[in-house]
Motif scaffolding. Structure first.
Motif, PDB file in Angstrom:
ATOM      1  N   LYS A  27     -16.625 -32.582   5.432  1.00 30.48           N
ATOM      2  CA  LYS A  27     -16.482 -34.020   5.218  1.00 30.48           C
ATOM      3  C   LYS A  27     -15.178 -34.574   5.780  1.00 30.48           C
ATOM      4  O   LYS A  27     -14.963 -35.794   5.754  1.00 30.48           O
ATOM      5  CB  LYS A  27     -16.563 -34.317   3.714  1.00 30.48           C
ATOM      6  CG  LYS A  27     -17.912 -34.004   3.090  1.00 30.48           C
ATOM      7  CD  LYS A  27     -17.941 -34.329   1.621  1.00 30.48           C
ATOM      8  CE  LYS A  27     -19.308 -34.003   1.015  1.00 30.48           C
ATOM      9  NZ  LYS A  27     -20.384 -34.843   1.590  1.00 30.48           N
ATOM     10  N   LEU A  28     -14.306 -33.689   6.286  1.00 27.29           N
ATOM     11  CA  LEU A  28     -13.020 -34.108   6.845  1.00 27.29           C
ATOM     12  C   LEU A  28     -13.105 -34.163   8.367  1.00 27.29           C
ATOM     13  O   LEU A  28     -14.051 -33.635   8.974  1.00 27.29           O
ATOM     14  CB  LEU A  28     -11.919 -33.132   6.409  1.00 27.29           C
ATOM     15  CG  LEU A  28     -11.634 -33.084   4.901  1.00 27.29           C
ATOM     16  CD1 LEU A  28     -10.633 -31.967   4.606  1.00 27.29           C
ATOM     17  CD2 LEU A  28     -11.100 -34.425   4.419  1.00 27.29           C
ATOM     18  N   PRO A  29     -12.147 -34.790   9.025  1.00 20.03           N
ATOM     19  CA  PRO A  29     -12.128 -34.806  10.499  1.00 20.03           C
ATOM     20  C   PRO A  29     -12.077 -33.374  11.069  1.00 20.03           C
ATOM     21  O   PRO A  29     -11.729 -32.418  10.376  1.00 20.03           O
ATOM     22  CB  PRO A  29     -10.852 -35.581  10.823  1.00 20.03           C
ATOM     23  CG  PRO A  29     -10.545 -36.353   9.597  1.00 20.03           C
ATOM     24  CD  PRO A  29     -11.025 -35.538   8.436  1.00 20.03           C
ATOM     25  N   GLU A  30     -12.443 -33.278  12.367  1.00 19.56           N
ATOM     26  CA  GLU A  30     -12.460 -31.949  12.998  1.00 19.56           C
ATOM     27  C   GLU A  30     -11.077 -31.297  12.990  1.00 19.56           C
ATOM     28  O   GLU A  30     -10.948 -30.104  12.772  1.00 19.56           O
ATOM     29  CB  GLU A  30     -12.953 -32.057  14.447  1.00 19.56           C
ATOM     30  CG  GLU A  30     -14.439 -32.361  14.562  1.00 19.56           C
ATOM     31  CD  GLU A  30     -14.905 -32.251  15.983  1.00 19.56           C
ATOM     32  OE1 GLU A  30     -14.143 -31.719  16.818  1.00 19.56           O
ATOM     33  OE2 GLU A  30     -16.030 -32.698  16.275  1.00 19.56           O
ATOM     34  N   ILE A  44      -9.164 -24.395   7.377  1.00 21.01           N
ATOM     35  CA  ILE A  44      -8.379 -25.574   7.752  1.00 21.01           C
ATOM     36  C   ILE A  44      -7.920 -25.486   9.207  1.00 21.01           C
ATOM     37  O   ILE A  44      -7.768 -26.490   9.901  1.00 21.01           O
ATOM     38  CB  ILE A  44      -7.198 -25.747   6.784  1.00 21.01           C
ATOM     39  CG1 ILE A  44      -6.586 -27.137   6.958  1.00 21.01           C
ATOM     40  CG2 ILE A  44      -6.172 -24.654   6.963  1.00 21.01           C
ATOM     41  CD1 ILE A  44      -5.589 -27.505   5.899  1.00 21.01           C
ATOM     42  N   VAL A  45      -7.679 -24.238   9.674  1.00 21.88           N
ATOM     43  CA  VAL A  45      -7.398 -23.963  11.084  1.00 21.88           C
ATOM     44  C   VAL A  45      -8.169 -22.722  11.467  1.00 21.88           C
ATOM     45  O   VAL A  45      -8.707 -22.006  10.604  1.00 21.88           O
ATOM     46  CB  VAL A  45      -5.878 -23.753  11.349  1.00 21.88           C
ATOM     47  CG1 VAL A  45      -5.095 -25.037  11.096  1.00 21.88           C
ATOM     48  CG2 VAL A  45      -5.340 -22.617  10.501  1.00 21.88           C
ATOM     49  N   SER A  46      -8.205 -22.427  12.761  1.00 18.74           N
ATOM     50  CA  SER A  46      -8.918 -21.236  13.221  1.00 18.74           C
ATOM     51  C   SER A  46      -8.080 -19.994  12.933  1.00 18.74           C
ATOM     52  O   SER A  46      -6.847 -20.062  12.828  1.00 18.74           O
ATOM     53  CB  SER A  46      -9.202 -21.335  14.716  1.00 18.74           C
ATOM     54  OG  SER A  46      -7.984 -21.308  15.447  1.00 18.74           O
ATOM     55  N   PRO A  47      -8.719 -18.821  12.801  1.00 17.74           N
ATOM     56  CA  PRO A  47      -7.964 -17.572  12.605  1.00 17.74           C
ATOM     57  C   PRO A  47      -6.969 -17.311  13.722  1.00 17.74           C
ATOM     58  O   PRO A  47      -5.889 -16.750  13.494  1.00 17.74           O
ATOM     59  CB  PRO A  47      -9.056 -16.512  12.562  1.00 17.74           C
ATOM     60  CG  PRO A  47     -10.283 -17.240  12.107  1.00 17.74           C
ATOM     61  CD  PRO A  47     -10.181 -18.601  12.703  1.00 17.74           C
ATOM     62  N   ARG A  48      -7.298 -17.740  14.973  1.00 14.70           N
ATOM     63  CA  ARG A  48      -6.364 -17.535  16.091  1.00 14.70           C
ATOM     64  C   ARG A  48      -5.097 -18.369  15.902  1.00 14.70           C
ATOM     65  O   ARG A  48      -3.982 -17.891  16.178  1.00 14.70           O
ATOM     66  CB  ARG A  48      -7.055 -17.913  17.404  1.00 14.70           C
ATOM     67  CG  ARG A  48      -6.169 -17.761  18.628  1.00 14.70           C
ATOM     68  CD  ARG A  48      -6.905 -18.117  19.899  1.00 14.70           C
ATOM     69  NE  ARG A  48      -8.042 -17.224  20.102  1.00 14.70           N
ATOM     70  CZ  ARG A  48      -8.857 -17.329  21.149  1.00 14.70           C
ATOM     71  NH1 ARG A  48      -8.682 -18.294  22.050  1.00 14.70           N
ATOM     72  NH2 ARG A  48      -9.862 -16.482  21.290  1.00 14.70           N
TER      73      ARG A  48
END
Length: 306
Positions: free
Chosen positions: A37-40, A69-73
């Protein structure tokens, strides 16, 4: 601490491993629903980033199954940026490490106070127990501070003498050429003078018999020639050929010209004259069959004009 967090931690403390696993699955599902539901892209502050690192770092590879919230990378990059890089900072500067200032100062002191060259300085440093310095390093230290790497002896080197007196320095020498005459092949000797600074050549004379009387006459002719020069020579270089008799030197010295014989077997001291002889042979005389002295003088005169 908010009441919700206190209740949450109390629940975690009292839960069993199976209950913790179920709780984690529920939180993951809820987190994904909220994330959708949040922005990309969600921008986090530095403090929020540090908080995520604090609680996510102990999870290790398991963070890949939890983080949304962020990618693992991105999380892995955060960890790398947080890792200290002291060792890499030390190696960031390429090349050898700089020579310590105290050793550099000692090299300069030995050079200035004793007029030593780099070889002697290097030897003295080794005597003092300073062995971790190379020959090239000593040379570079001297050049960086405007000092000559080699030692200075007496009034300077021969090259220094030539440069200082190039405008008033002349040189003379002989070369020979076999010419055809009515009586057969005859070796003719050519006496020439060359101005070291400008490389201007003057043909003094040529003969098949350069005896004492002929040499004396050539000295007189050159004394008159030098009187007409805009800058009168102070020095005349010559080799130790026996054809240069004492009277030859005496006449020129009486005109205020200091005759300086070069060292024994040291043609490099008269390099300008020696180079002209080589050029005259290779570029001119070796390409002609010469008939008599008159023909030889004409060929050489044209070559000088050329």
């Amino acid at each position: 601490m908010p009441a919700f967090c206190q209740s949450f931690f109390v629940l975690l403390a009292a839960a069993t491993d199976r209950e913790l696993a179920r709780l984690a699955q529920y939180l993951k599902a809820e987190n994904r629903i909220l994330r959708d539901k949040l922005p990309e892209r969600i921008t986090v502050t530095a403090q929020e980033r540090q908080r995520l690192l604090k609680y996510g770092k102990p999870l290790g590879k398991a963070i890949r199954d939890v983080i949304t919230i962020v990618s693992p990378r991105t999380f892995a990059r955060w960890l790398n940026d947080e890792t200290p890089r002291v060792k890499h900072a030390k190696r960031s500067r390429p090349g050898r490490p700089r020579t310590p200032d105290d050793i550099r100062a000692l090299v300069l002191r030995l050079a200035r106070e004793n007029a030593w060259g780099y070889t002697r300085i290097l030897g003295e440093l080794k005597k003092l127990g300073i062995g971790k310095i190379s020959r090239s390093t000593v040379i570079k230290i001297l050049k960086d501070n405007g000092l000559e790497p080699g030692p200075r002896r007496g009034e300077g080197t021969w090259d220094d003498f030539l440069k200082r007196h190039a405008a008033t320095l002349w040189s003379c020498d002989f070369f020979s050429k076999k010419v055809w005459t009515l009586s057969g092949l005859v070796e003719v000797f050519v006496l020439f003078f060359i101005q070291v600074g400008s490389r201007r050549v003057h043909l003094a004379g040529m003969t098949a018999n350069p005896d004492r009387a002929w040499m004396v006459q050539q000295a007189r002719n050159m004394a008159m020639f030098f009187d007409w020069e805009p800058v009168k020579p102070k020095y005349l270089l010559r080799d130790r050929d026996s054809k240069f008799v004492k009277e030859f030197d005496a006449i020129l010295m009486s005109e205020g010209i200091e005759v300086k014989p070069i060292g024994v077997r040291a043609p490099n001291q008269n390099a300008v004259a020696e180079r002209f002889v080589l050029s005259a042979r290779n570029e001119c005389l070796d390409h002609f069959i010469v008939f008599g002295e008159t023909h030889l003088r004409h060929v050489l005169s044209e070559y000088l004009i050329h």
